[in-house]
Design a protein around this motif. Structure first.
Motif, PDB file in Angstrom:
ATOM      1  N   SER A   6     -14.118  12.794 -51.552  1.00 16.46           N
ATOM      2  CA  SER A   6     -12.736  12.939 -51.997  1.00 16.46           C
ATOM      3  C   SER A   6     -12.551  12.262 -53.348  1.00 16.46           C
ATOM      4  CB  SER A   6     -11.784  12.317 -50.977  1.00 16.46           C
ATOM      5  OG  SER A   6     -11.883  10.901 -50.986  1.00 16.46           O
ATOM      6  N   LEU A   7     -11.542  12.707 -54.109  1.00 11.16           N
ATOM      7  CA  LEU A   7     -11.277  12.152 -55.428  1.00 11.16           C
ATOM      8  C   LEU A   7     -11.039  10.644 -55.350  1.00 11.16           C
ATOM      9  CD1 LEU A   7     -10.550  12.377 -58.459  1.00 11.16           C
ATOM     10  CD2 LEU A   7      -8.194  12.848 -57.735  1.00 11.16           C
ATOM     11  N   ARG A   8     -10.230  10.213 -54.404  1.00 12.28           N
ATOM     12  CA  ARG A   8      -9.885   8.788 -54.325  1.00 12.28           C
ATOM     13  C   ARG A   8     -11.113   7.938 -53.991  1.00 12.28           C
ATOM     14  NH1 ARG A   8      -4.720   8.210 -50.611  1.00 12.28           N
ATOM     15  NH2 ARG A   8      -4.799   6.075 -51.416  1.00 12.28           N
ATOM     16  N   PHE A   9     -11.999   8.454 -53.171  1.00  7.09           N
ATOM     17  CA  PHE A   9     -13.204   7.697 -52.843  1.00  7.09           C
ATOM     18  C   PHE A   9     -14.143   7.640 -54.044  1.00  7.09           C
ATOM     19  CE2 PHE A   9     -17.366   7.126 -50.628  1.00  7.09           C
ATOM     20  CZ  PHE A   9     -17.091   5.865 -50.107  1.00  7.09           C
ATOM     21  N   ILE A  61     -10.838  -6.139 -61.300  1.00  5.49           N
ATOM     22  CA  ILE A  61     -11.136  -4.708 -61.174  1.00  5.49           C
ATOM     23  C   ILE A  61     -10.511  -4.140 -59.910  1.00  5.49           C
ATOM     24  CG2 ILE A  61     -13.018  -3.072 -60.763  1.00  5.49           C
ATOM     25  CD1 ILE A  61     -14.648  -4.561 -62.811  1.00  5.49           C
ATOM     26  N   LEU A  62     -10.482  -4.945 -58.829  1.00  3.61           N
ATOM     27  CA  LEU A  62      -9.824  -4.486 -57.604  1.00  3.61           C
ATOM     28  C   LEU A  62      -8.342  -4.234 -57.844  1.00  3.61           C
ATOM     29  CD1 LEU A  62      -9.916  -3.931 -54.548  1.00  3.61           C
ATOM     30  CD2 LEU A  62      -9.512  -6.375 -54.174  1.00  3.61           C
ATOM     31  N   ALA A  63      -7.688  -5.129 -58.572  1.00  4.49           N
ATOM     32  CA  ALA A  63      -6.270  -4.957 -58.869  1.00  4.49           C
ATOM     33  C   ALA A  63      -6.037  -3.712 -59.723  1.00  4.49           C
ATOM     34  CB  ALA A  63      -5.735  -6.198 -59.580  1.00  4.49           C
ATOM     35  N   ILE A  64      -6.909  -3.498 -60.711  1.00  2.21           N
ATOM     36  CA  ILE A  64      -6.778  -2.312 -61.568  1.00  2.21           C
ATOM     37  C   ILE A  64      -7.007  -1.045 -60.745  1.00  2.21           C
ATOM     38  CG2 ILE A  64      -7.743  -1.096 -63.549  1.00  2.21           C
ATOM     39  CD1 ILE A  64      -8.406  -3.837 -64.760  1.00  2.21           C
ATOM     40  N   TRP A  65      -8.003  -1.126 -59.833  1.00  2.00           N
ATOM     41  CA  TRP A  65      -8.279   0.039 -58.983  1.00  2.00           C
ATOM     42  C   TRP A  65      -7.077   0.384 -58.101  1.00  2.00           C
ATOM     43  CZ3 TRP A  65      -8.712  -0.349 -53.510  1.00  2.00           C
ATOM     44  CH2 TRP A  65      -8.898   0.876 -52.881  1.00  2.00           C
ATOM     45  N   LEU A  66      -6.463  -0.636 -57.514  1.00  2.00           N
ATOM     46  CA  LEU A  66      -5.297  -0.386 -56.662  1.00  2.00           C
ATOM     47  C   LEU A  66      -4.178   0.282 -57.451  1.00  2.00           C
ATOM     48  CD1 LEU A  66      -5.187  -3.685 -54.550  1.00  2.00           C
ATOM     49  CD2 LEU A  66      -5.700  -1.378 -53.716  1.00  2.00           C
ATOM     50  N   LEU A  67      -3.933  -0.192 -58.676  1.00  2.00           N
ATOM     51  CA  LEU A  67      -2.912   0.432 -59.516  1.00  2.00           C
ATOM     52  C   LEU A  67      -3.290   1.871 -59.874  1.00  2.00           C
ATOM     53  CD1 LEU A  67      -2.068  -2.523 -61.944  1.00  2.00           C
ATOM     54  CD2 LEU A  67      -0.540  -1.502 -60.230  1.00  2.00           C
ATOM     55  N   PHE A  68      -4.551   2.082 -60.208  1.00  2.00           N
ATOM     56  CA  PHE A  68      -5.017   3.419 -60.579  1.00  2.00           C
ATOM     57  C   PHE A  68      -4.947   4.357 -59.382  1.00  2.00           C
ATOM     58  CE2 PHE A  68      -8.000   6.763 -61.631  1.00  2.00           C
ATOM     59  CZ  PHE A  68      -7.817   6.940 -62.994  1.00  2.00           C
ATOM     60  N   ASP A  69      -5.355   3.848 -58.214  1.00  2.00           N
ATOM     61  CA  ASP A  69      -5.338   4.677 -57.010  1.00  2.00           C
ATOM     62  C   ASP A  69      -3.916   5.085 -56.652  1.00  2.00           C
ATOM     63  OD1 ASP A  69      -6.751   5.701 -54.477  1.00  2.00           O
ATOM     64  OD2 ASP A  69      -5.256   4.336 -53.616  1.00  2.00           O
ATOM     65  N   GLU A  70      -2.997   4.122 -56.717  1.00  2.00           N
ATOM     66  CA  GLU A  70      -1.617   4.385 -56.307  1.00  2.00           C
ATOM     67  C   GLU A  70      -0.876   5.274 -57.302  1.00  2.00           C
ATOM     68  OE1 GLU A  70       1.635   4.341 -53.828  1.00  2.00           O
ATOM     69  OE2 GLU A  70      -0.373   3.542 -53.429  1.00  2.00           O
ATOM     70  N   ASN A  71      -1.179   5.136 -58.584  1.00  2.00           N
ATOM     71  CA  ASN A  71      -0.390   5.821 -59.609  1.00  2.00           C
ATOM     72  C   ASN A  71      -1.083   7.019 -60.251  1.00  2.00           C
ATOM     73  OD1 ASN A  71       2.064   3.999 -59.821  1.00  2.00           O
ATOM     74  ND2 ASN A  71       0.429   2.514 -60.145  1.00  2.00           N
ATOM     75  N   ALA A  73      -4.806   8.506 -58.850  1.00  2.00           N
ATOM     76  CA  ALA A  73      -5.642   9.273 -57.914  1.00  2.00           C
ATOM     77  C   ALA A  73      -4.833   9.841 -56.758  1.00  2.00           C
ATOM     78  CB  ALA A  73      -6.777   8.387 -57.397  1.00  2.00           C
ATOM     79  N   LYS A  74      -4.003   9.000 -56.116  1.00  4.23           N
ATOM     80  CA  LYS A  74      -3.203   9.474 -54.979  1.00  4.23           C
ATOM     81  C   LYS A  74      -2.222  10.573 -55.390  1.00  4.23           C
ATOM     82  CE  LYS A  74      -0.296   7.748 -51.199  1.00  4.23           C
ATOM     83  NZ  LYS A  74       0.322   6.537 -50.599  1.00  4.23           N
ATOM     84  N   PRO A  75      -1.462  10.421 -56.497  1.00  5.11           N
ATOM     85  CA  PRO A  75      -0.579  11.524 -56.914  1.00  5.11           C
ATOM     86  C   PRO A  75      -1.325  12.816 -57.230  1.00  5.11           C
ATOM     87  CG  PRO A  75       0.111   9.490 -57.965  1.00  5.11           C
ATOM     88  CD  PRO A  75      -1.196   9.197 -57.287  1.00  5.11           C
ATOM     89  N   ILE A  76      -2.553  12.698 -57.789  1.00 10.01           N
ATOM     90  CA  ILE A  76      -3.330  13.916 -58.070  1.00 10.01           C
ATOM     91  C   ILE A  76      -3.665  14.638 -56.772  1.00 10.01           C
ATOM     92  CG2 ILE A  76      -5.577  14.748 -58.853  1.00 10.01           C
ATOM     93  CD1 ILE A  76      -5.454  12.752 -61.123  1.00 10.01           C
ATOM     94  N   GLU A  77      -4.098  13.882 -55.736  1.00  7.07           N
ATOM     95  CA  GLU A  77      -4.417  14.508 -54.452  1.00  7.07           C
ATOM     96  C   GLU A  77      -3.181  15.137 -53.828  1.00  7.07           C
ATOM     97  OE1 GLU A  77      -6.556  12.163 -51.635  1.00  7.07           O
ATOM     98  OE2 GLU A  77      -8.466  12.712 -52.546  1.00  7.07           O
ATOM     99  N   GLN A  78      -2.032  14.439 -53.906  1.00  3.84           N
ATOM    100  CA  GLN A  78      -0.802  14.986 -53.347  1.00  3.84           C
ATOM    101  C   GLN A  78      -0.376  16.239 -54.097  1.00  3.84           C
ATOM    102  OE1 GLN A  78       1.740  11.542 -53.665  1.00  3.84           O
ATOM    103  NE2 GLN A  78       1.304  10.858 -51.575  1.00  3.84           N
ATOM    104  N   LEU A  79      -0.540  16.208 -55.415  1.00  8.91           N
ATOM    105  CA  LEU A  79      -0.190  17.362 -56.237  1.00  8.91           C
ATOM    106  C   LEU A  79      -1.053  18.567 -55.873  1.00  8.91           C
ATOM    107  CD1 LEU A  79       1.732  18.003 -58.640  1.00  8.91           C
ATOM    108  CD2 LEU A  79      -0.194  17.511 -60.150  1.00  8.91           C
TER     109      LEU A  79
END
Length: 470
Positions: A6-9, A61-71, A73-79
């Motif tokens: 998956s994209l997010r993974f 990097i974990l904090a940046i990943w969480l921001l990137f995932d939430e804003n 990667a996740k919106p791309i999958e939902q879209l």
């Protein structure tokens, strides 16, 4: 292999590689400096800052990943999920541009495309509705003509599977088993008598009379069998010899796409579009497979991407004990409803025949299948059917972070469950079938076109539910 994730993974793995790479580069730099020192230096003072850097670097990097995932990667999958809904299941793509605000112009562009597609779909739906109405009128005329004829009608494919039947044929053969599309005619008539009758259809002989004993019991049906120019067969049953209402309207149940169905392949290589699905639900005395019993079974059949009108299984089941009031409060099945109902042995055998040669589908299937398998001894049958679970299908389409309850799934697919039908076996079975009809094009659009491919995909979400396919 990597592209199948998956994209997010994949994004997570990218950031994990950054964290590991950063620590590796820092470690390499410290070792290089330690080795280049003019005087021998202890290694300890280098290790402590390296460990500190590793923690801080990983945390950053974990904090940046969480921001990137939430804003991102996740919106791309939902879209992408919502666009697929509109493209393949006819569900209006309601895109939330606020959630995708960090994707730049992607969300507004996708929304504009979705609106254009919705307009095209609406125009096409209008044309389809007009054509459907025309076909409905023609079907009603054909039904009226058949109602006047004192014969029951069954159309078979070349493989001697049912392609069409009228309601009178269903009534006459109800004592044998419920008629169903794509069922072998040998499920209803004695196979030896059928073979003998079909052998007579040779050369110029295109129609023969045949006395066909039923597949079970002692009844004999007087029939005529007609060959249709190598396209299949018609079976006509003398309706006047049977106590059924010959004046009532006899709606037709048919699917002419079954006339030229290919021979059955290995199940894992069989396209999803070739399967017959029996979508079912049960109501029970409680939530324990080991201790509780079924009080109601509801099921419908899905063929060629549609729910087959008229082919339903709906039966109360006498559990042989009182139904707890707490359970009745949920499904509204009372002791009075099941008092004269068949026990699980008889009801289970009837349902087993209804589901013959089909893929069983349920929402949270391990519970329902578990109850059926727990009663195999009483039924005298084995539940070895392939199984699909709409929870896992939903996860394969929408991802595991979404909610996959039946209510949430129906809301996502624009399916309405009438309040009076929720938590009834038939109501939930119909809702699950409608969800299946909309989910199958979505999983096929993602490249999972055979049962084996779909099984491989759903097993990635095995932590949600137990796999029931061996």
């Amino acid at each position: 292999m990597f592209s199948s994730l998956s994209l997010r993974f994949r994004v997570f793995l990218f950031f994990a590689l950054l964290a590991i790479g950063g620590v590796g580069l820092a470690a390499g730099s410290m070792i290089f400096g330690w080795m280049r020192a003019d005087l021998p230096l202890p290694l300890g003072p280098f290790v402590t800052p390296l460990i500190l850097f590793a923690f801080l670097n990983t945390g950053l990097i974990l904090a940046i990943w969480l921001l990137f995932d939430e804003n991102v990667a996740k919106p791309i999958e939902q879209l992408s999920s919502k666009l697929r809904l509109g493209a393949h299941s006819g569900v209006k793509a309601d895109l939330d541009t606020k959630e995708a605000r960090y994707l730049g112009d992607l969300a507004p562009a996708a929304q504009a495309l979705a609106r254009t597609a919705d307009t095209s779909v609406t125009e096409m739906a209008t044309q389809i509705a007009a054509e459907t109405q025309r076909l409905k009128v023609e079907t009603e005329r054909l039904t009226a003509v058949l109602t006047e004829a004192p014969v029951a009608t069954i159309l078979l494919s070349k493989a001697q599977e049912i392609v069409l039947y009228d309601r009178q044929a269903a009534d006459i053969l109800s004592g044998v088993a419920q008629l169903r599309l794509r069922a072998p005619i040998a499920d209803y008539f004695d196979p030896d008598a059928l073979r003998s009758a079909f052998r007579q259809l040779q050369g110029d002989i295109v129609e023969v009379p045949a006395s066909l004993p039923s597949a079970i019991g002692q009844h004999v049906f007087e029939t005529r069998i007609k060959a249709l120019s190598n396209e299949g067969y018609m079976i006509f049953i003398d309706a006047e010899a049977h106590p059924v209402d010959q004046t009532a309207s006899r709606p037709l149940v048919f699917d002419f796409a079954l006339m030229n169905r290919d021979a059955t392949k290995d199940i894992r290589d069989t396209p999803l579009s070739d399967f017959c699905f029996v979508v079912f639900d049960t109501e029970t005395t409680g939530l324990s497979i080991e201790k509780d019993s079924i009080v109601q079974i509801g099921a419908v059949r899905v063929l060629n991407g549609r729910v087959v009108d008229g082919e339903v299984f709906d039966s109360y089941v006498n559990p042989g004990r009182p139904i707890p009031p707490a359970s009745t409060q949920i499904h509204h099945v009372t002791d009075a409803h099941v008092a004269d109902a068949p026990d699980i042995g008889a009801a289970g055998r009837a349902f087993h025949h209804f589901a013959r040669d089909a893929v069983l589908v349920a929402h949270n299937a391990p519970f329902d299948i578990g109850l059926l398998r727990a009663s195999e001894t009483q039924m005298g049958v084995e539940w070895t059917h392939p199984v699909l679970d709409t929870v896992l299908l939903s996860a394969a389409v929408f991802g595991t972070t979404e909610e996959h309850s039946l209510d949430a799934l129906c809301d996502r697919l624009s399916i309405t469950i009438p309040a009076a039908h929720r938590h009834t076996a038939m109501g939930d079975a119909i809702a699950t079938a409608e969800a299946l009809v909309k989910l199958l094009p979505l999983v096929q659009a993602k490249g999972h076109k055979t049962f084996g491919q779909l099984l491989q995909e759903t097993r990635k979400h095995g932590r949600l539910l137990k796999d029931l396919n061996g």
